[in-house]
Design a protein around this motif. Structure first.
Motif, PDB file in Angstrom:
ATOM      1  N   ARG A   1       0.834  -1.212   0.000  1.00 43.01           N
ATOM      2  CA  ARG A   1       0.000   0.000   0.000  1.00 43.01           C
ATOM      3  C   ARG A   1       0.863   1.253   0.000  1.00 43.01           C
ATOM      4  NH1 ARG A   1      -5.346   0.059   0.901  1.00 43.01           N
ATOM      5  NH2 ARG A   1      -6.404  -1.955   1.173  1.00 43.01           N
TER       6      ARG A   1
ATOM      7  N   THR B   1      -8.487   4.211 -13.011  1.00 41.51           N
ATOM      8  CA  THR B   1      -8.706   5.611 -13.383  1.00 41.51           C
ATOM      9  C   THR B   1      -7.616   6.121 -14.321  1.00 41.51           C
ATOM     10  OG1 THR B   1      -7.499   6.481 -11.457  1.00 41.51           O
ATOM     11  CG2 THR B   1      -9.850   6.027 -11.166  1.00 41.51           C
ATOM     12  N   ARG B   2      -6.495   5.382 -14.382  1.00 42.82           N
ATOM     13  CA  ARG B   2      -5.373   5.764 -15.250  1.00 42.82           C
ATOM     14  C   ARG B   2      -5.164   4.737 -16.372  1.00 42.82           C
ATOM     15  NH1 ARG B   2      -2.698   9.891 -13.456  1.00 42.82           N
ATOM     16  NH2 ARG B   2      -0.999   9.428 -14.915  1.00 42.82           N
TER      17      ARG B   2
ATOM     18  N   THR C   1      -8.866  -0.585  -8.375  1.00 40.10           N
ATOM     19  CA  THR C   1      -9.791   0.540  -8.485  1.00 40.10           C
ATOM     20  C   THR C   1      -9.056   1.837  -8.769  1.00 40.10           C
ATOM     21  OG1 THR C   1     -11.378  -0.518  -6.982  1.00 40.10           O
ATOM     22  CG2 THR C   1     -11.541   1.864  -7.249  1.00 40.10           C
ATOM     23  N   GLN C   2      -7.965   2.056  -8.030  1.00 35.57           N
ATOM     24  CA  GLN C   2      -7.181   3.280  -8.225  1.00 35.57           C
ATOM     25  C   GLN C   2      -6.516   3.282  -9.610  1.00 35.57           C
ATOM     26  OE1 GLN C   2      -6.685   5.993  -6.209  1.00 35.57           O
ATOM     27  NE2 GLN C   2      -8.199   5.199  -4.776  1.00 35.57           N
TER      28      GLN C   2
ATOM     29  N   LEU D   1       0.322   3.269  -3.278  1.00 36.13           N
ATOM     30  CA  LEU D   1      -0.705   4.292  -3.070  1.00 36.13           C
ATOM     31  C   LEU D   1      -0.178   5.581  -2.446  1.00 36.13           C
ATOM     32  CD1 LEU D   1      -3.622   2.011  -1.766  1.00 36.13           C
ATOM     33  CD2 LEU D   1      -3.255   2.892  -4.089  1.00 36.13           C
TER      34      LEU D   1
ATOM     35  N   ASP E   1      -8.302  -2.706  -4.060  1.00 31.02           N
ATOM     36  CA  ASP E   1      -8.158  -1.251  -3.950  1.00 31.02           C
ATOM     37  C   ASP E   1      -7.177  -0.720  -5.001  1.00 31.02           C
ATOM     38  OD1 ASP E   1      -9.906  -1.266  -1.835  1.00 31.02           O
ATOM     39  OD2 ASP E   1      -8.367  -1.058  -0.283  1.00 31.02           O
ATOM     40  N   LEU E   2      -6.086  -1.440  -5.208  1.00 35.34           N
ATOM     41  CA  LEU E   2      -5.120  -1.023  -6.225  1.00 35.34           C
ATOM     42  C   LEU E   2      -5.758  -1.017  -7.608  1.00 35.34           C
ATOM     43  CD1 LEU E   2      -1.848  -2.921  -5.211  1.00 35.34           C
ATOM     44  CD2 LEU E   2      -2.320  -0.480  -4.979  1.00 35.34           C
TER      45      LEU E   2
END
Length: 270
Positions: free
Chosen positions: A71, A109-110, A105-106, A75, A102-103
């Motif tokens: 994380r 976006t890219r 999902t983040q 992140l 979670d990774l």
């Protein structure tokens, strides 16, 4: 292919060596002078910052020790921001499926794909290209990761959506730890019956009591020697699987009892 790598340690170093040997251009993070020197000795290009790891990389591999470190690296640094769209992030660390999710999902976006690919095996398996990989992710993500994974892994086993690799690995490690607990009890029984540990472990390899766990312990010479060698890694994974079971409301049953025979000092989470 340009590949970024974070975590060129006990497991990561032979992975980097295999990637370089396969002809890939590898940039590996080395925060200290000694770390950068070790990266150079592996044939990779040392970089000092996570952003440099991800820049222009088709894939970035993360092979750190704990879930919290995953994380922090992924992140709490510019790593994802530095990676180009269409690239893939490969996480080998055994930890929570939630972290992988979670990774993903983040990263989405890219336009970055994520696979969680925890491993079963050790440095000799990496050197031989036979490391077992449990891979969670979309079909597209796994396809993008496969040229990297196949440099040091085989079989590469897709097991479901992102996070599934962690779930399979944690169940595998719970079973392995339980088998180690049973071996510990078997050694205690043999001792009470007047059979020394080395004799028992050697004999079991030729009988119905044989298992990969028993062979692994026998290779180290004793339960005590095995614990000294890799007990820290097993304890970490046992804690993770107990935490996951508690989080999902699942019970581990007799697996947990057997594990405690080998690792009585590991906190019970379920």
């Amino acid at each position: 292919m340009r590949i970024g790598f974070i975590g060129a340690g006990r497991m990561g170093a032979p992975m980097v060596r295999r990637l370089v040997g396969a002809g890939h251009e590898v940039r590996a993070l080395g925060r200290s002078g000694d770390a950068r020197r070790r990266v150079t000795e592996l044939g990779a290009d040392p970089v000092s910052f996570t952003a440099a790891v991800g820049t222009e990389a088709a894939a970035v591999v993360v092979c750190v020790f704990t879930d919290d470190q995953v994380r922090a690296v992924c992140l709490d640094t510019p790593l994802l921001a530095s990676m180009p769209g269409g690239s893939v992030l490969i996480v080998h660390t055994t930890g929570s499926p939630r972290t992988a999710e979670d990774l993903a999902t983040q990263a989405a976006t890219r336009d970055i794909r994520v696979v969680d690919a925890p491993v079963s095996g050790g440095p000799p398996d990496i050197d031989a290209g036979t490391l077992t990989l449990f891979v969670g992710g979309t079909e597209d993500a796994v396809t993008r990761a496969r040229p990297v994974l196949e440099c040091y892994g085989g079989p590469v086993l897709p097991v479901g959506p992102v996070g599934s690799g962690q779930r399979v690995k944690l169940v595998n490690n719970a079973l392995f730890a339980a088998q180690l607990g049973l071996i510990t009890e078997a050694v205690r029984l043999a001792t009470r019956l007047g059979i020394d540990e080395a004799t028992l472990l050697s004999a079991l390899q030729h009988a119905s009591g044989a298992s990969r766990a028993a062979a692994t312990v026998a290779a180290k010479g004793s339960v005590t020697a095995f614990n000294a060698s890799v007990g820290e890694f097993i304890r970490k994974d046992v804690a993770a699987v107990r935490a996951l079971a508690a989080e999902l409301g699942a019970t581990m049953g007799t697996l947990d009892s057997a594990i405690s025979a080998q690792f009585p000092d590991t906190e019970r989470k379920s």
